[in-house]
Scaffold this active site. Structure first.
Site, mmCIF file in Angstrom:
data_model
loop_
_atom_site.group_PDB
_atom_site.id
_atom_site.type_symbol
_atom_site.label_atom_id
_atom_site.label_comp_id
_atom_site.label_asym_id
_atom_site.label_seq_id
_atom_site.Cartn_x
_atom_site.Cartn_y
_atom_site.Cartn_z
ATOM 1 N N SER A 1 0.855 -1.192 0.000
ATOM 2 C CA SER A 1 0.000 0.000 0.000
ATOM 3 C C SER A 1 0.888 1.238 0.000
ATOM 4 C CB SER A 1 -0.870 0.001 1.260
ATOM 5 O OG SER A 1 -1.451 1.270 1.483
ATOM 6 N N TYR B 1 -2.251 -1.534 10.489
ATOM 7 C CA TYR B 1 -2.260 -1.766 9.045
ATOM 8 C C TYR B 1 -1.028 -1.178 8.358
ATOM 9 C CZ TYR B 1 -3.612 -1.757 4.156
ATOM 10 O OH TYR B 1 -3.622 -1.941 2.793
#
Length: 247
Positions: A146, A170
């Protein structure tokens, strides 16, 4: 060896980016193994994309080994591994609203769960199928990361991620995944295995409660490009659709 003979495993492929990747790889003529925790959903996705379902929970060590044996028994080798399975830890929320990720108040059990899937699960799957990848003339590993993994981007107070809430689960898990990508690439470079991390972009999926602005097909495209690199392609890199992402 023709493209149609290549075998690809995509983890977390019953929906979202993983399913988009599976669909595009199948369209290129590959035999695509659609990995999913839920057998029924994996079967449905496999039928839709023209692939083969494989029950695979990346956080279940015994299940990972069992899946690797199934792949060996049926196909004998693997050419492409896309480590796509991942969880946010916050469920289906816009990342800007993920208050349970804030470092000073985060639940450690949630952090552990996120790392179990997003980092340890990648090690488990990669190591289980590595003997099969070594049988390929052109093995490729793609780890789906990401932009939030980028320390360069997320540490800039005036940068594009300044509005995101700080994350102890995350984002650090994806940073760790990028670090892991480099280490695997360094180990496997001599064997011709190209290993790269990809940032698909802010894709409209369940994981962000459909707040993303890219389609699944757009997000999957860069993953597929890295999964189908030629022999002179990069390794130990981190890429988005528009080129390299800063570490």
């Amino acid at each position: 060896m023709g493209e149609q003979q290549k075998v690809a495993l995509v983890t977390g492929a019953n929906k979202g980016i993983g399913r988009g990747v599976a669909e595009q790889l199948a369209a290129l003529g590959m035999t695509v193994l659609v990995g999913g925790r839920d057998p029924r959903r994996a079967e449905e996705a496999a039928a839709a994309v023209g692939g083969h379902a494989i029950t695979l929970d990346v956080a279940d060590a015994a299940g990972v080994r069992r899946a690797a044996r199934q792949i060996e028994d049926r196909f004998g080798r693997l050419d492409v591994l896309v480590n796509n399975a991942g969880i946010t830890g916050s469920g289906q929320v816009d990342p800007a609203d993920a208050r349970d990720q804030i470092p000073s108040t985060v639940d450690l059990d949630m952090v552990r769960a996120v790392f179990e899937t997003n980092v340890f699960g990648v090690i488990a799957v990669t190591n289980a199928v590595l003997p099969l990848l070594r049988r390929s003339p052109a093995p490729r590993i793609v780890n789906v990361s990401s932009h939030a993994a980028s320390l360069t981007l997320t540490s800039d107070p005036d940068g594009p991620f300044a509005a995101l809430l700080p994350s102890a689960a995350y984002s650090p898990s994806k940073t760790a995944l990028c670090a892991l990508t480099v280490q695997y690439a360094n180990e496997l470079r001599k064997d011709g295995v190209l290993v790269n991390a990809v940032a698909p972009g802010f894709v409209d999926t369940d994981s962000n409660n459909h707040t993303g602005f890219l389609t699944v097909a757009q997000g999957a495209a860069v993953v597929v490009r890295l999964a189908t690199l030629g022999p002179d392609g990069p390794t130990a890199g981190f890429f988005a659709e528009d080129g390299p992402v800063p570490w």
